[in-house]
Write an enzyme that holds these catalytic residues in place. Structure first.
Site, PDB file in Angstrom:
ATOM      1  N   ASN A 100      -4.063  -3.994   2.440  1.00 57.74           N
ATOM      2  CA  ASN A 100      -5.155  -4.524   1.613  1.00 57.74           C
ATOM      3  C   ASN A 100      -5.914  -5.603   2.388  1.00 57.74           C
ATOM      4  O   ASN A 100      -5.331  -6.350   3.182  1.00 57.74           O
ATOM      5  CB  ASN A 100      -4.687  -5.012   0.243  1.00 57.74           C
ATOM      6  CG  ASN A 100      -3.553  -6.018   0.267  1.00 57.74           C
ATOM      7  OD1 ASN A 100      -2.789  -6.099   1.210  1.00 57.74           O
ATOM      8  ND2 ASN A 100      -3.447  -6.791  -0.795  1.00 57.74           N
ATOM      9  N   CYS A 103      -6.972   3.528  -6.988  1.00 56.20           N
ATOM     10  CA  CYS A 103      -6.337   4.219  -5.859  1.00 56.20           C
ATOM     11  C   CYS A 103      -5.783   5.576  -6.285  1.00 56.20           C
ATOM     12  O   CYS A 103      -5.855   6.546  -5.533  1.00 56.20           O
ATOM     13  CB  CYS A 103      -5.254   3.345  -5.231  1.00 56.20           C
ATOM     14  SG  CYS A 103      -5.965   1.936  -4.365  1.00 56.20           S
ATOM     15  N   GLU A 128      -3.905   1.354  -0.203  1.00 52.44           N
ATOM     16  CA  GLU A 128      -3.892   2.817  -0.303  1.00 52.44           C
ATOM     17  C   GLU A 128      -5.243   3.393   0.112  1.00 52.44           C
ATOM     18  O   GLU A 128      -5.317   4.388   0.833  1.00 52.44           O
ATOM     19  CB  GLU A 128      -3.601   3.262  -1.745  1.00 52.44           C
ATOM     20  CG  GLU A 128      -2.243   2.840  -2.277  1.00 52.44           C
ATOM     21  CD  GLU A 128      -2.268   1.489  -2.958  1.00 52.44           C
ATOM     22  OE1 GLU A 128      -2.948   0.561  -2.466  1.00 52.44           O
ATOM     23  OE2 GLU A 128      -1.594   1.342  -3.979  1.00 52.44           O
ATOM     24  N   TYR A 150     -14.649 -11.414  -4.286  1.00 48.95           N
ATOM     25  CA  TYR A 150     -13.422 -10.681  -4.622  1.00 48.95           C
ATOM     26  C   TYR A 150     -13.575  -9.153  -4.717  1.00 48.95           C
ATOM     27  O   TYR A 150     -12.761  -8.417  -4.173  1.00 48.95           O
ATOM     28  CB  TYR A 150     -12.799 -11.205  -5.924  1.00 48.95           C
ATOM     29  CG  TYR A 150     -12.210 -12.600  -5.832  1.00 48.95           C
ATOM     30  CD1 TYR A 150     -12.334 -13.384  -4.687  1.00 48.95           C
ATOM     31  CD2 TYR A 150     -11.527 -13.146  -6.911  1.00 48.95           C
ATOM     32  CE1 TYR A 150     -11.792 -14.663  -4.621  1.00 48.95           C
ATOM     33  CE2 TYR A 150     -10.977 -14.421  -6.851  1.00 48.95           C
ATOM     34  CZ  TYR A 150     -11.118 -15.174  -5.703  1.00 48.95           C
ATOM     35  OH  TYR A 150     -10.579 -16.435  -5.642  1.00 48.95           O
ATOM     36  N   GLU A 199      -8.817  -8.508   1.632  1.00 51.18           N
ATOM     37  CA  GLU A 199      -9.577  -9.208   0.589  1.00 51.18           C
ATOM     38  C   GLU A 199     -10.836  -9.858   1.163  1.00 51.18           C
ATOM     39  O   GLU A 199     -11.062  -9.868   2.382  1.00 51.18           O
ATOM     40  CB  GLU A 199      -8.661 -10.230  -0.085  1.00 51.18           C
ATOM     41  CG  GLU A 199      -7.476  -9.530  -0.756  1.00 51.18           C
ATOM     42  CD  GLU A 199      -6.533 -10.459  -1.491  1.00 51.18           C
ATOM     43  OE1 GLU A 199      -6.605 -11.689  -1.309  1.00 51.18           O
ATOM     44  OE2 GLU A 199      -5.706  -9.933  -2.260  1.00 51.18           O
ATOM     45  N   ASN A 200     -11.643 -10.395   0.255  1.00 49.54           N
ATOM     46  CA  ASN A 200     -12.912 -10.987   0.646  1.00 49.54           C
ATOM     47  C   ASN A 200     -13.236 -12.148  -0.290  1.00 49.54           C
ATOM     48  O   ASN A 200     -12.845 -12.115  -1.472  1.00 49.54           O
ATOM     49  CB  ASN A 200     -14.014  -9.911   0.547  1.00 49.54           C
ATOM     50  CG  ASN A 200     -15.294 -10.355   1.195  1.00 49.54           C
ATOM     51  OD1 ASN A 200     -16.117 -11.029   0.585  1.00 49.54           O
ATOM     52  ND2 ASN A 200     -15.473  -9.992   2.441  1.00 49.54           N
ATOM     53  N   ALA A 201     -13.989 -13.126   0.214  1.00 47.09           N
ATOM     54  CA  ALA A 201     -14.399 -14.269  -0.609  1.00 47.09           C
ATOM     55  C   ALA A 201     -15.164 -13.788  -1.838  1.00 47.09           C
ATOM     56  O   ALA A 201     -15.086 -14.398  -2.903  1.00 47.09           O
ATOM     57  CB  ALA A 201     -15.247 -15.224   0.219  1.00 47.09           C
TER      58      ALA A 201
HETATM   59  N1  THU Z   1      -3.571  -4.020  -4.270  1.00 52.69           N
HETATM   60  C1  THU Z   1      -3.365  -2.976  -3.405  1.00 52.69           C
HETATM   61  O1  THU Z   1      -3.533  -3.111  -2.194  1.00 52.69           O
HETATM   62  N2  THU Z   1      -2.986  -1.785  -3.939  1.00 52.69           N
HETATM   63  C2  THU Z   1      -2.808  -1.554  -5.260  1.00 52.69           C
HETATM   64  O2  THU Z   1      -2.598  -0.419  -5.653  1.00 52.69           O
HETATM   65  C3  THU Z   1      -2.832  -2.673  -6.206  1.00 52.69           C
HETATM   66  C4  THU Z   1      -3.387  -3.950  -5.695  1.00 52.69           C
HETATM   67  C5  THU Z   1      -4.025  -5.302  -3.718  1.00 52.69           C
HETATM   68  C6  THU Z   1      -5.407  -5.699  -4.123  1.00 52.69           C
HETATM   69  C7  THU Z   1      -5.375  -7.190  -3.909  1.00 52.69           C
HETATM   70  O3  THU Z   1      -5.653  -7.477  -2.552  1.00 52.69           O
HETATM   71  C8  THU Z   1      -3.915  -7.552  -4.189  1.00 52.69           C
HETATM   72  O4  THU Z   1      -3.188  -6.347  -4.126  1.00 52.69           O
HETATM   73  C9  THU Z   1      -3.694  -8.220  -5.526  1.00 52.69           C
HETATM   74  O5  THU Z   1      -4.222  -7.467  -6.542  1.00 52.69           O
END
Ligand code: THU
Length: 143
Positions: A46, A98, A59, A52, A48-50
């Site tokens: 995963n 996902c 996945e 959101y 992330e970004n500022a």
């Molecule tokens: N996240 C995933 O990478 N996969 C998922 O199926 C559920 C959530 C990530 C998104 C975010 O970066 C972090 O988990 C918290 O939600």
């Protein structure tokens, strides 16, 4: 059928990818790995970004990576996640977005493995998580 060896390989790839998660906002790191029809493994984390909503789940990173390399049929998916810097202490299920993306490239009986570690995993199917898939105009599949 997926051999135990392949399951472990996928689990290991997901765990390795999880180490690269960029999660300064949630501190929840996730890794995923997919097995293509031709037997290759692609993984992702995963990011992330500022802003959101601009972030992406592990996945989808792994799936889009495989598809962008020309693989449109996926034979299995593995996912692992937990608090940043800690071992996964629970089974992390994929989010709905996902699952929907998986449904585009996986069959309903595609193994979906949720992983705590290489010794502790649950092997379910996409259909277990998402029994009533929206597939729109199904005829676009396989294009
Ligand atoms: N996240 C995933 O990478 N996969 C998922 O199926 C559920 C959530 C990530 C998104 C975010 O970066 C972090 O988990 C918290 O939600």
């Amino acid at each position: 059928m997926l051999t135990e060896e392949l399951k472990k390989e996928l689990a290991a790839a997901a765990m390795e990818a999880r180490k690269n998660a960029y999660v300064p906002y949630s501190h929840f790191s996730v890794g995923a790995a997919v097995l293509t029809e031709s037997g290759e493994i692609y993984s992702g984390c995963n990011i992330e970004n500022a802003s959101y909503p601009a972030g992406i789940c592990a996945e989808r990173t792994a799936i889009f990576y495989a598809v962008s390399r020309g693989h449109r049929r996926l034979r299995a998916v593995a996912v692992t996640g937990g608090q940043l810097g800690q071992e996964a202490d629970d089974f992390c299920a994929p989010c709905g977005i996902c699952l929907q993306v998986m449904s585009e490239f996986c069959s309903i009986d595609c193994p979906l493995i949720i992983v705590k570690d290489e010794e502790h995993m649950q092997c379910l199917t996409l259909g277990d998580f998402l029994p009533h898939i929206f597939d729109g105009l199904d005829d676009r599949k396989g294009e």
